[in-house]
Design an enzyme around this catalytic site. Sequence first.
Site, PDB file in Angstrom:
ATOM      1  N   ASP A   6       0.816  -1.375  -0.127  1.00  0.00           N
ATOM      2  CA  ASP A   6       0.032   0.127  -0.046  1.00  0.00           C
ATOM      3  C   ASP A   6       1.020   1.116   0.057  1.00  0.00           C
ATOM      4  O   ASP A   6       1.831   1.244   0.536  1.00  0.00           O
ATOM      5  CB  ASP A   6      -0.933   0.106   1.047  1.00  0.00           C
ATOM      6  CG  ASP A   6      -2.010  -0.933   1.115  1.00  0.00           C
ATOM      7  OD1 ASP A   6      -2.320  -1.533   0.112  1.00  0.00           O
ATOM      8  OD2 ASP A   6      -2.654  -1.423   1.918  1.00  0.00           O
ATOM      9  N   ARG A   7       0.345   2.300  -0.677  1.00  0.00           N
ATOM     10  CA  ARG A   7       1.157   3.578  -0.836  1.00  0.00           C
ATOM     11  C   ARG A   7       1.787   4.070   0.349  1.00  0.00           C
ATOM     12  O   ARG A   7       2.919   4.203   0.423  1.00  0.00           O
ATOM     13  CB  ARG A   7       0.282   4.599  -1.390  1.00  0.00           C
ATOM     14  CG  ARG A   7       1.075   5.784  -1.724  1.00  0.00           C
ATOM     15  CD  ARG A   7       0.169   6.817  -2.566  1.00  0.00           C
ATOM     16  NE  ARG A   7       0.985   7.899  -2.755  1.00  0.00           N
ATOM     17  CZ  ARG A   7       0.521   8.889  -3.867  1.00  0.00           C
ATOM     18  NH1 ARG A   7      -0.554   8.741  -4.430  1.00  0.00           N
ATOM     19  NH2 ARG A   7       1.262  10.056  -4.059  1.00  0.00           N
TER      20      ARG A   7
END
Length: 252
Positions: free
Chosen positions: A70-71
């Site tokens: 995830d970012r």
Amino acid sequence: MSGNGGTTPAPLLPVLYEDNHLLAVVKPPGILSQADETGEADMVTLLKQDLKNRYDKPGNVYVGLVHRLDRPVGGAMLFAKTSKAASRLSEAVRSRSFDKLYLAVAHGAPAALSGRLKHYLRKDAARNVVTVHDKPLADAKEAVLDYAVAARKGPYSLIAVKLLTGRSHQIRAQLSAIGCPLVFDRKYGAPPVQGEQDIALWSTSVGVAHPVTKEWLTIVARPPAAEPWTRFAEEDYATALALLGPEGGGGR
């Protein structure tokens, strides 16, 4: 740069492992795993350019995305440098013979110091958030992880997490659902703090059989020397890795 006296440029990102087939690096928090419609920086594009610069490669460079982070999450991330390696590693992910170990710092601690969490996650794309459910629902995906509490320091606990499925926001949402939101993760219930902070979730190791040699590889990245990670000592991290650490062959 690479033609200057034969000197190879330094890598753009910290390299954890590299050979002709694989490249493992430390992904910084805030960088996309792969390109999206925003056009913002992403790992695949950055690494393609990095390989072109370091090895003075003409034309296109192959970088295969094997798994995603995830970012907001940083840490160890493994990429393929050939299509054959990408295919074999992707199969390892599908067959769950690809180990993914994370460390998280959470508010509070689970009622049980170790266990398995199984939920069903439904993604709200408009809000970029997932909701957690105890029973199957339409459009909800099963999410399973193992966890173990390695240490407690004041209001925080250091938790080792091994993913058995790879869902968007999975660790963040599941730990929040049992009353343990990650430090600085306001999206999933952490109390607000002043200033911008990276959520306390780190990809600590990935383990997989090498796609060519078949030798088991374990690639490790330590969390950053920043709050709240610095609250925990070296022995705490050693404990965390021992609790759910790589099994030296992915034996499952």
